[in-house]
Scaffold this active site. Structure first.
Site, PDB file in Angstrom:
ATOM      1  N   ILE A 494       0.775  -1.341  -0.108  1.00  0.00           N
ATOM      2  CA  ILE A 494       0.049  -0.060   0.053  1.00  0.00           C
ATOM      3  C   ILE A 494       0.824   1.295   0.077  1.00  0.00           C
ATOM      4  CG2 ILE A 494      -1.981  -0.899   1.148  1.00  0.00           C
ATOM      5  CD1 ILE A 494      -0.938  -0.187   3.905  1.00  0.00           C
ATOM      6  N   GLY A 495       2.129   1.293   0.088  1.00  0.00           N
ATOM      7  CA  GLY A 495       2.898   2.392   0.223  1.00  0.00           C
ATOM      8  C   GLY A 495       4.159   1.822  -0.311  1.00  0.00           C
ATOM      9  N   GLY A 498      11.326   5.575   1.590  1.00  0.00           N
ATOM     10  CA  GLY A 498      12.722   5.559   1.853  1.00  0.00           C
ATOM     11  C   GLY A 498      13.229   4.349   2.703  1.00  0.00           C
ATOM     12  N   GLY A 500      11.369   1.841   3.166  1.00  0.00           N
ATOM     13  CA  GLY A 500      10.912   0.159   2.754  1.00  0.00           C
ATOM     14  C   GLY A 500       9.601   0.011   2.126  1.00  0.00           C
ATOM     15  N   LYS A 501       8.979  -0.910   2.110  1.00  0.00           N
ATOM     16  CA  LYS A 501       7.485  -1.078   1.544  1.00  0.00           C
ATOM     17  C   LYS A 501       6.564  -1.170   2.522  1.00  0.00           C
ATOM     18  CE  LYS A 501       8.859  -3.265  -2.794  1.00  0.00           C
ATOM     19  NZ  LYS A 501       8.667  -4.614  -3.961  1.00  0.00           N
ATOM     20  N   LYS A 516       5.259  -2.013   7.789  1.00  0.00           N
ATOM     21  CA  LYS A 516       6.627  -1.512   7.236  1.00  0.00           C
ATOM     22  C   LYS A 516       7.901  -2.272   7.109  1.00  0.00           C
ATOM     23  CE  LYS A 516       7.122   3.125   7.788  1.00  0.00           C
ATOM     24  NZ  LYS A 516       7.655   4.401   8.273  1.00  0.00           N
ATOM     25  N   ASP A 612       9.743  15.660   8.786  1.00  0.00           N
ATOM     26  CA  ASP A 612       9.107  15.370   7.691  1.00  0.00           C
ATOM     27  C   ASP A 612       7.570  15.309   7.586  1.00  0.00           C
ATOM     28  OD1 ASP A 612       9.367  14.450   5.199  1.00  0.00           O
ATOM     29  OD2 ASP A 612       9.621  12.042   5.509  1.00  0.00           O
TER      30      ASP A 612
END
Length: 859
Positions: A494-495, A498, A500-501, A516, A612
């Protein structure tokens, strides 16, 4: 007489140069000198003047000319320019009359040959102009051409050669040639965000000039006498790259790149992803370049789409180091015209703290076509530092011999000082390494303890102590994570970030989670893994995404979060096909995110700075309630007696606080700036950086501020919102965003004030406020009447609302009702601030109670 002959040769040389490059730039100044040569030397139709004809422009105490023997010239060093040299035993200068002010190439040719008892490899010297040190303590080891680009504003250019102590300087050949004013403009895009201005005044040194996918392009095939080298030696994994050549297809569009920017041989060849065998290819093609630390670098990308068969067919990402500088880049967008149109993009890096620049291209996630990415050419140039130096040592040489000797002493002194610091650093490093070794390095991830502290390490890390609060979740087994994510099924992704997935998952008890998965070999991933756990183990809040647990088995770095059903705020604004949000929904989302950030900034003795903040890190649950996520870059704020935290610049392109970028000093106001960008993103529903748009529209913050200052922001809002926002609500919202984006952090409001303003904008949208004396004021505090008929009644009413509200309401939207009550009662700002503080304290307490109950299964 000699001067006249020299001018004649210069005129002849210029005619020949112009004849050969008839379609290129005609340089106003064109000095080509073969140093030490008794005769003129012709190289590819370019005439380098004999040394004695150039002596008019040379001031030197000694006249030493040397030449090499024929057998000293090898097949790899076959240019006649390297057969002779001029040697400078003392400080010497070339002074050239300049007829055309502006940028000039300065090219030095060096070949350290041996002639008699003169060994040029023993030379050590510095080279400078009036304003810049070009080379410092330089000792050429082999054949080299050092190319510089300097801005000459006076009628003369003085190039000074200064031998180091007990040494000498030398030069085989020299070029001083005018550069077109349009070749390098004054501004570029800063990395990681913002605009860099002032390039015209900077001296540059060419680090790399590369022809991707093509052969070497020598100076006789370039209108500006440049040399372009092939890219194969810079490729990280050549097997992932493929070359394409269609030189005849190149077009130079009006107002864009020209043959002076780069020749057709560069734009007509490229390196692309070797993805033909795999339609699911997901890798980057990467090039590595050696650079000097402590400098900024000018990076120019050259693009020309000679591979697509139709417009809008190719989307890809372009990276400089870890920064995605051109996300979802479309070469055939309207700014660049048709296919095969030559174009370029300019960037300036932050000051480098490493000795490499890594450039990468890779596929875009929005591209439904075959994955591909291309790059035709690349130029990297070092920018002089604040002292005008390109060498890292010394300053501009003095005009007198005595002063120049003193300057050399300063250079030597600085060098010795740097050496002492380096040696001390090495000693400290070795001592620390020995100390760590004595404690034993862990070769695998060490499990984190649920309570107290534990040391996390790996074969890539010496171990980092992490303090894990008692309210933290628990450690999952890797097998459980595999089962929850269907063995990390790619269709469940789903995303991608930087770290990881991110996978959607479901635990055995039916709980939906977001997983994550990081890479334990990534130093950046290790830091983010550690920081995320350190931060989220300390606090829980309604508007912060909860970290449920983690997994550190099998060298894995896995974080398990609560699942947010409606994805990211960014996905609801553009690019993901979600239904459009109404204005009230957008305001409530912004208010929720502001609450989360306000809690971070004020919830503990030391502020937590997110670092961020962006729309992709604001997640929405099934009720569209906003939660701030991704704390991998977060930092604790300054001590009480400090104003900022000094730290390396990190963040996301387009959102980064320019003051933090310039000064590397982090405060809570850096989050405020990023949140201001999010506010305009919410209002305009477009990416914060969009290179496909005209230059003035590329950066959302700059573009929106331009319209805001005009008082015409309604001209650029999301079309679905037109006619649906009350003017007063829009004005208050825009003023809030504008205040967040002021240049200096000290002038930006704290997040609590931003929250106040957004609450007020929501009230203005929901109803027309009665008895509002100054609805147009930019100061919310001034908008509330200081005249209060019954202050105690206001306080009692507000507090009663707290007492009768649920826990859920207290940490969420109930403050809208409290705010409304205060406004309708014409309450003073001081009383609202008191209520806001009370909400924070009571809310924090109730959050703790909620957590205590939840841990014992009572909720």
């Amino acid at each position: 007489m000699v001067y006249g002959r020299f001018r004649l040769y210069i005129w002849i040389s210029s005619i020949l140069y112009l004849a050969y490059f008839s379609c290129g730039f005609d340089p106003g100044d064109n000095y080509l000198i073969d140093c030490g040569s008794p005769t003129n030397t012709t190289v590819s139709n370019r005439v380098f003047i004999a040394d004695n004809l150039a002596s008019k422009f040379l001031s030197t105490p000694q006249n030493v000319l040397v030449n090499t023997s024929a057998n000293s010239i090898t097949s790899s060093v076959d240019s006649p320019l390297y057969k002779t040299a001029r040697v400078f035993a003392e400080t010497s200068r070339y002074t050239f009359p300049i007829s055309q002010s502006g940028r000039h190439w300065i090219r030095f040719y060096f070949f350290p040959f041996v002639s008699g008892n003169r060994n040029l490899s023993l030379a050590s010297f510095s080279v400078s102009t009036q304003n810049n040190v070009l080379l410092g303590d330089f000792s050429p080891n082999n054949v080299t051409v050092r190319e510089f680009s300097v801005n000459v504003t006076s009628g003369t250019l003085v190039i000074t050669f200064t031998p180091s102590n007990n040494s000498f300087a030398y030069l085989n050949a020299l070029e001083v040639v005018s550069v077109p004013d349009s070749l390098i403009t004054d501004d570029a895009t800063s990395i990681p965000s913002g605009k860099f201005q002032g390039l015209l005044t900077q001296a540059l040194e060419t680090v790399a000039r590369v022809n991707m996918g093509g052969p070497i392009v020598s100076f006789d095939n370039d209108t500006l006498g440049r040399t372009w080298v092939p890219d194969r030696s810079f490729l990280g994994q050549p097997n992932l790259a493929k070359s394409v050549s269609k030189i005849e297809s190149v077009k130079y569009p009006p107002g864009g790149a020209t043959s002076d920017t780069a020749p057709p041989t560069v734009y007509g060849t490229l390196t692309k992803m070797a993805s033909e065998d795999d339609p699911n290819s997901n890798f980057n093609v990467t090039w590595d370049f050696n650079v000097d630390q402590g400098f900024q670098y000018f990076v120019r990308f050259h693009f020309c789409d000679i591979v697509s068969t139709a417009a809008n067919q190719l989307y890809f990402n372009v990276y400089v180091d870890s920064w995605n500088v051109l996300p979802d880049f479309d070469l055939t967008s309207k700014i660049f015209g048709n296919l095969a149109s030559a174009c370029y993009m300019d960037f300036v890096t932050a000051v480098k703290d490493s000795s490499k620049i890594r450039v990468s291209i890779g596929p875009s996630s929005i591209n439904n076509n075959y994955p591909n990415a291309i790059l035709n050419g690349l130029e990297i140039m070092k920018i002089n530092n604040s002292m005008g130096s390109l060498s890292g040592v010394g300053s501009v040489a003095s005009s007198s011999t005595g002063h120049s000797k003193k300057n050399v002493g300063v250079i030597v002194g600085v060098s010795i000082g740097v050496l002492v610091v380096v040696i001390a650093g090495i000693i400290c490093f070795l001592h620390r390494r020995r100390k760590v070794k004595s404690h034993g390095n862990s070769k695998i991830w060490v499990p984190l303890s649920i309570n107290g502290s534990h040391t996390m390490g790996s074969k890539y890390s010496n171990g980092t102590t992490i303090s894990v609060g008692s309210n933290f979740g628990y450690r999952y087994q890797f097998a459980a994570i595999q089962e929850a994510t269907n063995n990390f099924d790619e269709s469940w992704v789903i995303g991608i970030g930087g770290f990881g997935k991110v996978y959607k998952g479901e635990l055995n008890d039916g709980t939906k989670v977001a997983v994550k998965r990081g890479n334990p070999r990534s130093q950046q991933g290790l830091a983010e893994f550690r920081t995320e756990i350190e931060m989220l183990s300390q606090f829980r809040h309604r508007h912060l995404v909860s970290l449920i647990g983690y997994c550190d088995e099998k060298n894995e770095m896995i974080l398990v979060y609560e699942y947010m059903e409606n994805g990211t705020l960014k996905g609801h604004l553009y690019g993901s096909g979600f239904p459009s949000l109404g204005w009230k929904e957008r305001l409530e989302i912004c208010i929720g995110a502001a609450r989360g950030l306000h809690y971070l900034h004020t919830g503990y003795a030391k502020a937590v700075i997110h670092r961020d903040v962006k729309s992709a890190n604001i997640l929405l649950d099934e009720n569209l309630m906003a939660k701030v996520a991704d704390f991998g870059l977060s930092k604790t704020g300054p001590e009480i007696d400090q104003t900022h935290v000094s730290t390396a610049v990190k963040g996301s392109f387009g959102y980064l606080d320019p003051e933090y970028f310039r000064r590397q000093q982090l405060t809570e106001k850096s989050d405020v700036y990023s949140f201001g960008v999010v506010l305009f993103e919410v209002l305009c529903a477009r990416p914060v950086i969009d290179p496909s748009l005209p230059r003035e529209m590329v950066n959302l913050a700059e573009w929106a501020m331009k319209w805001q200052k005009k008082g015409q922001l309604e001209q650029i809002i999301d079309p679905v919102l037109v006619g649906k926002i009350r003017p007063d609500s829009l004005r208050k919202f825009a003023e809030t965003a504008e205040k967040c984006l002021v240049d200096f952090g000290v002038d930006r409001p704290p997040m609590g004030d931003v929250l106040w303003n957004l609450e007020y904008a929501l009230q203005l949208q929901e109803a027309v406020l009665l008895n509002d004396p100054e609805e147009n004021s930019t100061n919310v505090i001034g908008e509330l009447s200081p005249q209060v008929n019954d202050i105690s009644n206001v306080e009692t009413t507000a507090l009663a609302q707290f007492e009768t509200s649920s826990v859920d309401d207290l940490s969420g939207v109930s403050m809208s009702r409290v705010f409304s009550q205060l406004v309708k009662s014409e309450g003073s700002a001081e009383h609202y601030i008191a209520i806001l503080q009370l909400e924070h304290e009571v809310g924090a307490s109730l959050e703790e109670n909620w957590l205590e109950h939840s841990l014992h299964g009572n909720i």
